[in-house]
Scaffold this motif. Structure first.
Motif, mmCIF file in Angstrom:
data_model
loop_
_atom_site.group_PDB
_atom_site.id
_atom_site.type_symbol
_atom_site.label_atom_id
_atom_site.label_comp_id
_atom_site.label_asym_id
_atom_site.label_seq_id
_atom_site.Cartn_x
_atom_site.Cartn_y
_atom_site.Cartn_z
ATOM 1 N N VAL A 1 -35.136 5.531 -6.505
ATOM 2 C CA VAL A 1 -34.760 6.750 -5.719
ATOM 3 C C VAL A 1 -33.171 6.775 -5.975
ATOM 4 C CG1 VAL A 1 -34.339 7.704 -3.549
ATOM 5 C CG2 VAL A 1 -36.452 6.477 -3.980
ATOM 6 N N GLN A 2 -32.803 8.011 -6.203
ATOM 7 C CA GLN A 2 -31.411 8.407 -6.129
ATOM 8 C C GLN A 2 -30.845 9.012 -4.710
ATOM 9 O OE1 GLN A 2 -33.069 9.424 -9.247
ATOM 10 N NE2 GLN A 2 -32.988 7.299 -9.501
ATOM 11 N N LEU A 3 -29.878 8.465 -4.117
ATOM 12 C CA LEU A 3 -29.459 9.155 -2.962
ATOM 13 C C LEU A 3 -27.972 9.465 -3.059
ATOM 14 C CD1 LEU A 3 -30.627 6.202 -0.765
ATOM 15 C CD2 LEU A 3 -31.878 8.306 -1.295
ATOM 16 N N GLN A 4 -27.827 10.738 -2.588
ATOM 17 C CA GLN A 4 -26.449 11.399 -2.651
ATOM 18 C C GLN A 4 -25.996 11.818 -1.116
ATOM 19 O OE1 GLN A 4 -24.398 11.912 -5.440
ATOM 20 N NE2 GLN A 4 -22.808 12.592 -3.768
ATOM 21 N N ALA A 5 -25.106 11.246 -0.436
ATOM 22 C CA ALA A 5 -24.655 11.739 0.700
ATOM 23 C C ALA A 5 -23.501 12.553 0.674
ATOM 24 C CB ALA A 5 -24.189 10.222 1.608
ATOM 25 N N SER A 6 -23.526 13.227 1.770
ATOM 26 C CA SER A 6 -22.550 14.328 1.724
ATOM 27 C C SER A 6 -22.336 14.753 3.321
ATOM 28 C CB SER A 6 -22.904 15.479 1.063
ATOM 29 O OG SER A 6 -23.940 16.198 1.419
ATOM 30 N N ALA A 23 -32.208 12.826 -1.634
ATOM 31 C CA ALA A 23 -33.086 12.146 -2.513
ATOM 32 C C ALA A 23 -33.626 12.817 -3.563
ATOM 33 C CB ALA A 23 -33.990 11.300 -1.586
ATOM 34 N N SER A 24 -33.665 11.952 -4.806
ATOM 35 C CA SER A 24 -34.509 12.290 -5.705
ATOM 36 C C SER A 24 -35.109 11.213 -6.768
ATOM 37 C CB SER A 24 -33.392 13.218 -6.727
ATOM 38 O OG SER A 24 -32.554 12.375 -7.295
ATOM 39 N N GLY A 25 -35.999 11.434 -7.343
ATOM 40 C CA GLY A 25 -36.383 10.543 -8.400
ATOM 41 C C GLY A 25 -37.843 9.763 -7.830
ATOM 42 N N ARG A 26 -38.102 10.032 -6.672
ATOM 43 C CA ARG A 26 -39.243 9.253 -6.211
ATOM 44 C C ARG A 26 -39.789 10.277 -5.118
ATOM 45 N NH1 ARG A 26 -39.874 3.721 -7.824
ATOM 46 N NH2 ARG A 26 -38.681 3.500 -9.687
ATOM 47 N N THR A 27 -41.019 9.865 -4.766
ATOM 48 C CA THR A 27 -41.685 10.732 -3.610
ATOM 49 C C THR A 27 -40.992 10.141 -2.259
ATOM 50 O OG1 THR A 27 -43.803 10.765 -4.640
ATOM 51 C CG2 THR A 27 -43.917 11.323 -2.455
ATOM 52 N N PHE A 28 -40.295 11.375 -1.804
ATOM 53 C CA PHE A 28 -39.438 11.009 -0.619
ATOM 54 C C PHE A 28 -40.125 10.353 0.495
ATOM 55 C CE2 PHE A 28 -35.683 11.032 1.744
ATOM 56 C CZ PHE A 28 -35.815 11.816 2.952
ATOM 57 N N ALA A 96 -29.775 5.022 2.988
ATOM 58 C CA ALA A 96 -30.512 3.888 2.457
ATOM 59 C C ALA A 96 -32.082 4.307 2.499
ATOM 60 C CB ALA A 96 -30.104 2.568 2.825
ATOM 61 N N ALA A 97 -32.785 3.594 1.533
ATOM 62 C CA ALA A 97 -34.024 3.863 1.377
ATOM 63 C C ALA A 97 -34.979 2.517 1.369
ATOM 64 C CB ALA A 97 -34.444 5.226 0.395
ATOM 65 N N VAL A 98 -36.027 2.538 1.816
ATOM 66 C CA VAL A 98 -37.159 1.526 1.647
ATOM 67 C C VAL A 98 -38.339 2.030 1.571
ATOM 68 C CG1 VAL A 98 -37.196 0.925 4.247
ATOM 69 C CG2 VAL A 98 -37.842 -0.716 2.342
ATOM 70 N N TYR A 99 -39.106 1.503 0.580
ATOM 71 C CA TYR A 99 -40.673 1.825 0.575
ATOM 72 C C TYR A 99 -41.323 1.529 1.709
ATOM 73 C CZ TYR A 99 -45.129 2.857 -1.801
ATOM 74 O OH TYR A 99 -46.278 3.299 -2.209
ATOM 75 N N ASP A 113 -33.954 -0.830 -0.270
ATOM 76 C CA ASP A 113 -33.916 -1.204 -1.920
ATOM 77 C C ASP A 113 -33.174 -0.144 -2.358
ATOM 78 O OD1 ASP A 113 -37.672 -1.150 -1.218
ATOM 79 O OD2 ASP A 113 -36.301 -2.732 -1.407
ATOM 80 N N TYR A 114 -32.692 0.849 -1.818
ATOM 81 C CA TYR A 114 -31.809 1.835 -2.728
ATOM 82 C C TYR A 114 -30.763 2.317 -1.586
ATOM 83 C CZ TYR A 114 -35.986 2.022 -5.498
ATOM 84 O OH TYR A 114 -37.002 1.529 -6.247
ATOM 85 N N TRP A 115 -29.495 2.691 -2.200
ATOM 86 C CA TRP A 115 -28.416 3.044 -1.491
ATOM 87 C C TRP A 115 -27.733 4.380 -2.084
ATOM 88 C CZ3 TRP A 115 -26.811 0.802 3.017
ATOM 89 C CH2 TRP A 115 -27.577 -0.259 3.370
ATOM 90 N N GLY A 116 -27.089 4.938 -1.386
ATOM 91 C CA GLY A 116 -26.425 6.039 -1.789
ATOM 92 C C GLY A 116 -24.743 5.574 -1.871
ATOM 93 N N GLN A 117 -23.829 6.646 -2.154
ATOM 94 C CA GLN A 117 -22.362 6.166 -2.438
ATOM 95 C C GLN A 117 -21.712 6.253 -1.320
ATOM 96 O OE1 GLN A 117 -23.417 9.192 -2.602
ATOM 97 N NE2 GLN A 117 -21.883 10.501 -2.097
ATOM 98 N N GLY A 118 -21.948 6.892 -0.224
ATOM 99 C CA GLY A 118 -21.359 6.933 0.962
ATOM 100 C C GLY A 118 -20.191 7.999 1.242
ATOM 101 N N THR A 119 -20.199 8.490 2.508
ATOM 102 C CA THR A 119 -19.373 9.820 2.682
ATOM 103 C C THR A 119 -18.308 9.233 3.813
ATOM 104 O OG1 THR A 119 -19.374 11.893 3.158
ATOM 105 C CG2 THR A 119 -20.950 10.857 4.146
ATOM 106 N N LEU A 120 -17.263 9.612 3.705
ATOM 107 C CA LEU A 120 -16.163 9.212 4.560
ATOM 108 C C LEU A 120 -15.851 10.087 5.905
ATOM 109 C CD1 LEU A 120 -13.842 7.484 5.466
ATOM 110 C CD2 LEU A 120 -12.382 8.707 3.943
#
Length: 125
Positions: A1-6, A23-28, A96-99, A113-120
């Motif tokens: 899973v790819q995660l993009q925070a904003s 989120a993208s890449g897997r079944t959210f 963050a995401a966990v199955y 399991d998966y983390w986004g890059q963060g937003t300030l």
């Protein structure tokens, strides 16, 4: 899973912000989602979590009553609505995401399991 925070930015104390995490890449809808934050000079800490179907939420004490986590599985997005912001809420917020393997909503970083890059988020006094 790819995660993009904003959605981060500069806000005055008492104001509001809504963070998004796409989120993208897997079944959210197969993933529980969480928000964490890291203030300058401090360890990253748990803020809130939501179950895969959105039916259950869990908050750290400092977020209860001020923050609301929600999700839109049709849009593959989780949100964090933050109201009554305080200067001590200043931090980099990450999603963050966990199955989903159980109904348990994790609150510890290693459980995700998966983390986004963060937003300030910066809250001025």
């Amino acid at each position: 899973v790819q995660l993009q925070a904003s959605g981060g930015g500069l806000v005055q104390a008492g104001g509001s912000l809504r963070l998004s995490c796409a989120a993208s890449g897997r079944t959210f809808s197969n993933y529980h989602m969480g928000w964490f934050r890291q203030a300058p000079g401090k360890e990253r800490e748990f803020v809130a979590a939501i179950s895969s179907n959105g039916g259950r939420t869990y908050y750290t004490d400092s977020a209860k009553g001020r923050f609301t986590i929600s999700r839109d599985n049709a849009k593959n997005t989780v949100y964090l609505q933050m109201n009554s912001l305080k200067p001590e809420d200043t931090a980099v917020y990450s999603c963050a995401a966990v199955y989903t393997s159980s109904g348990y909503l994790p609150a510890r970083q290693p459980q995700y399991d998966y983390w986004g890059q963060g937003t300030l988020v910066t809250v001025s006094s």
